[in-house]
Design a protein around this motif. Structure first.
Motif, PDB file in Angstrom:
ATOM      1  N   ALA A   1       1.004  -0.745  -0.429  1.00 26.08           N
ATOM      2  CA  ALA A   1       0.234  -0.021  -0.195  1.00 26.08           C
ATOM      3  C   ALA A   1       0.806   1.403  -0.009  1.00 26.08           C
ATOM      4  N   VAL A   2       0.332   2.325  -0.130  1.00 28.52           N
ATOM      5  CA  VAL A   2       1.297   3.523  -0.561  1.00 28.52           C
ATOM      6  C   VAL A   2      -0.086   4.532  -0.725  1.00 28.52           C
ATOM      7  N   GLY A   3       0.139   5.806  -0.235  1.00 20.41           N
ATOM      8  CA  GLY A   3      -0.113   7.358  -0.668  1.00 20.41           C
ATOM      9  C   GLY A   3       0.784   8.008   0.382  1.00 20.41           C
ATOM     10  N   GLY A   4      -0.430   8.979   1.106  1.00 20.93           N
ATOM     11  CA  GLY A   4       0.822  10.033   1.890  1.00 20.93           C
ATOM     12  C   GLY A   4      -0.739  11.309   1.838  1.00 20.93           C
ATOM     13  N   ASP A   5      -0.213  12.684   1.559  1.00 22.14           N
ATOM     14  CA  ASP A   5      -1.127  13.385   1.539  1.00 22.14           C
ATOM     15  C   ASP A   5      -0.412  14.351   0.053  1.00 22.14           C
ATOM     16  N   HIS A   6      -1.865  14.164  -0.795  1.00 27.39           N
ATOM     17  CA  HIS A   6      -1.373  14.527  -1.883  1.00 27.39           C
ATOM     18  C   HIS A   6      -0.648  16.449  -2.163  1.00 27.39           C
ATOM     19  N   THR A   7      -0.959  17.575  -1.057  1.00 24.85           N
ATOM     20  CA  THR A   7      -1.552  18.032  -1.348  1.00 24.85           C
ATOM     21  C   THR A   7      -0.328  18.545  -0.077  1.00 24.85           C
ATOM     22  N   VAL A   8       0.648  17.783   0.102  1.00 22.17           N
ATOM     23  CA  VAL A   8       2.337  17.791   0.712  1.00 22.17           C
ATOM     24  C   VAL A   8       3.207  16.639  -0.473  1.00 22.17           C
ATOM     25  N   PRO A   9       3.155  16.593  -1.796  1.00 25.95           N
ATOM     26  CA  PRO A   9       3.388  15.223  -2.110  1.00 25.95           C
ATOM     27  C   PRO A   9       4.777  15.508  -1.827  1.00 25.95           C
ATOM     28  N   ALA A  10       5.980  16.009  -1.090  1.00 30.35           N
ATOM     29  CA  ALA A  10       7.866  15.857  -0.506  1.00 30.35           C
ATOM     30  C   ALA A  10       7.824  15.309   0.622  1.00 30.35           C
ATOM     31  N   ALA A  11       6.316  15.269   1.776  1.00 31.81           N
ATOM     32  CA  ALA A  11       6.888  14.936   2.893  1.00 31.81           C
ATOM     33  C   ALA A  11       5.699  13.504   3.136  1.00 31.81           C
ATOM     34  N   ALA A  12       5.820  12.193   3.097  1.00 31.33           N
ATOM     35  CA  ALA A  12       5.256  11.078   3.582  1.00 31.33           C
ATOM     36  C   ALA A  12       5.974  10.469   4.524  1.00 31.33           C
ATOM     37  N   PRO A  13       6.478  10.197   5.487  1.00 28.22           N
ATOM     38  CA  PRO A  13       7.466   9.049   5.930  1.00 28.22           C
ATOM     39  C   PRO A  13       6.845   8.087   5.918  1.00 28.22           C
ATOM     40  N   ALA A  14       5.383   8.018   6.520  1.00 27.81           N
ATOM     41  CA  ALA A  14       4.851   6.889   6.513  1.00 27.81           C
ATOM     42  C   ALA A  14       3.757   6.519   5.501  1.00 27.81           C
ATOM     43  N   GLY A  15       4.076   6.674   4.262  1.00 22.24           N
ATOM     44  CA  GLY A  15       3.377   6.387   3.207  1.00 22.24           C
ATOM     45  C   GLY A  15       3.810   5.169   2.370  1.00 22.24           C
ATOM     46  N   ALA A  16       4.408   4.026   3.402  1.00 20.00           N
ATOM     47  CA  ALA A  16       4.199   2.781   2.586  1.00 20.00           C
ATOM     48  C   ALA A  16       3.988   1.781   2.747  1.00 20.00           C
ATOM     49  N   ALA A  17       3.011   1.091   3.330  1.00 16.71           N
ATOM     50  CA  ALA A  17       3.201   0.316   4.309  1.00 16.71           C
ATOM     51  C   ALA A  17       3.424  -1.831   3.845  1.00 16.71           C
ATOM     52  N   VAL A  18       3.153  -2.661   4.331  1.00 21.10           N
ATOM     53  CA  VAL A  18       3.506  -4.148   3.303  1.00 21.10           C
ATOM     54  C   VAL A  18       2.551  -5.102   4.496  1.00 21.10           C
ATOM     55  N   SER A  19       2.184  -5.838   3.768  1.00 21.92           N
ATOM     56  CA  SER A  19       1.040  -6.751   4.624  1.00 21.92           C
ATOM     57  C   SER A  19       2.233  -8.621   4.271  1.00 21.92           C
ATOM     58  N   ARG A  20       1.991  -9.420   4.600  1.00 24.59           N
ATOM     59  CA  ARG A  20       1.941 -10.661   4.413  1.00 24.59           C
ATOM     60  C   ARG A  20       1.032 -11.731   4.935  1.00 24.59           C
ATOM     61  N   ASP A  21       0.177 -11.306   5.351  1.00 25.16           N
ATOM     62  CA  ASP A  21      -1.321 -11.839   5.852  1.00 25.16           C
ATOM     63  C   ASP A  21      -2.595 -11.837   5.189  1.00 25.16           C
ATOM     64  N   ALA A  22      -2.470 -10.119   4.852  1.00 23.15           N
ATOM     65  CA  ALA A  22      -3.747  -9.470   3.815  1.00 23.15           C
ATOM     66  C   ALA A  22      -4.237  -9.337   5.523  1.00 23.15           C
ATOM     67  N   ARG A  23      -4.014  -9.412   6.166  1.00 22.93           N
ATOM     68  CA  ARG A  23      -4.402  -8.905   7.600  1.00 22.93           C
ATOM     69  C   ARG A  23      -4.033  -7.739   8.290  1.00 22.93           C
ATOM     70  N   THR A  24      -2.745  -7.938   8.257  1.00 23.29           N
ATOM     71  CA  THR A  24      -2.405  -6.752   9.642  1.00 23.29           C
ATOM     72  C   THR A  24      -1.106  -6.193   8.383  1.00 23.29           C
TER      73      THR A  24
END
Length: 348
Positions: free
Chosen positions: A251-274
């Protein structure tokens, strides 16, 4: 989604210093589309065949790896915003326009875009369709922002020629302010061809107090939901989602109004639940993400990043602007503003 993305403009931040590309990293090879449309819809079929869909009702198709692009959009969509396109081959494709009420439409073609049929037009002013996904040539879903407190799902069983609204009884309630982002055609994705769970679908949200991922294992009839650590807010949350199989998700994202700052803008799951934040995320807003084998690539208005370890660590390899990315048969394509479409210079 949502209406804020109809007028979304590219906001390039300052002060970010992307990591240097490694010697073995790929690069983007631009193609010449002859268009100035913003292409948020992207559907590569192979290294040779691809479709893009975007602003001002524009759809283009290539059958020679991007050397030439041919206009292929429906004549009655000139004033609409295409945000997703799903293609099965060089002739068959399904395209989605976004907007309130009747501006949300779905079109299908079976002759390479020479003619199109409008197979769905939204008549509910409360609905706003964001994205689509298909498991195969027949079965697909489309996602609307919440109507009467729940996300709405359209389903097709004949390749997009007809659509029906699924009952809301199997959908958990939406949070206050929650919606999906129509940024790259990947707010709703599926796991086609997975041996044990070929019918799983996932969609991602933002806008509310937390970002969440919804999952279904029965072709969209019932859904479960889990929270993610990607920050959420009125213009923040998960913008792009990708699953390599029924368990491994990005999963990726952030805030498009501040595109140069997303320190927690990517996440990963290995069980589709957490979900957990990437160990080394891109650090900036990203709107699209795609798997290529066990590697992955993410894109946004400030650059592109590659991961060789399943999304745990990311490294910048390009600073150009893209909105969407998709990979098929190890060939990766990206698309974005000012008619930009490119292919990776080498497989990941």
């Amino acid at each position: 989604m949502s209406i804020i993305l109809i007028a979304l403009t590219t906001l390039i931040g300052v002060g970010a210093v992307p990591a240097a590309a490694g010697p073995g990293d790929p690069g983007w090879r631009p193609t010449t589309t002859g268009s100035t449309a913003r292409f948020r819809g992207l559907a590569p079929v192979s290294s040779s065949v691809a479709w893009v869909a975007g602003s001002a009702g524009t759809i283009l198709r290539t059958v020679n790896g991007g050397r030439t692009w041919v206009p292929a959009g429906p004549a009655d969509a000139a004033g609409l915003e295409f945000r997703d396109i799903e293609a099965f081959d060089a002739r068959h494709a399904v395209a989605l326009t976004i907007g309130p009420g009747a501006e949300s439409r779905i079109y299908t073609t079976a002759d390479g875009g020479r003619t199109w049929s409008r197979t769905f037009q939204n008549e509910d002013e409360a609905a706003f369709y964001d994205c689509m996904t298909f498991w195969d040539r027949r079965h697909g879903l489309a996602l609307s922002d919440p109507v009467s407190g729940k996300f709405r799902i359209l389903a097709t069983h004949d390749g997009g020629r007809s659509w029906s609204v699924l009952p809301p009884t199997g959908m958990p309630p939406a949070l206050d302010g929650e919606f999906a982002f129509a940024a790259s055609g990947t707010c709703l994705v599926s796991t086609a061809g997975t041996r044990h769970s070929p019918d799983r679908a996932f969609f991602a949200t933002g806008g509310g107090p937390v970002s969440r991922v919804f999952s279904s294992g029965d072709l969209g009839h019932t859904w479960q939901v889990t929270e993610t650590p990607i920050p959420s807010g009125p213009s923040a949350g998960i913008y792009g989602l990708a699953f390599r199989d029924a368990h491994h998700g990005l999963a990726v994202g952030g805030d498009h109004t501040v595109p140069a700052a997303a320190p927690a803008g990517a996440a990963v799951s290995r069980d589709a639940r957490t979900w957990s934040v990437a160990t080394t995320p891109p650090g900036e807003y990203r709107s699209g993400v795609a798997w290529s084998g066990r590697s992955a690539v993410a894109v946004g208005p400030t650059g592109s990043d590659v991961s060789y370890d399943g999304g745990s660590t990311w490294r910048r390899f390009d600073t150009g602007s893209f909105d969407a990315v998709a990979c098929v048969a190890r060939a990766c394509w990206a698309s974005g503003e000012q008619g930009r479409v490119a292919r990776l210079t080498r497989p990941l």
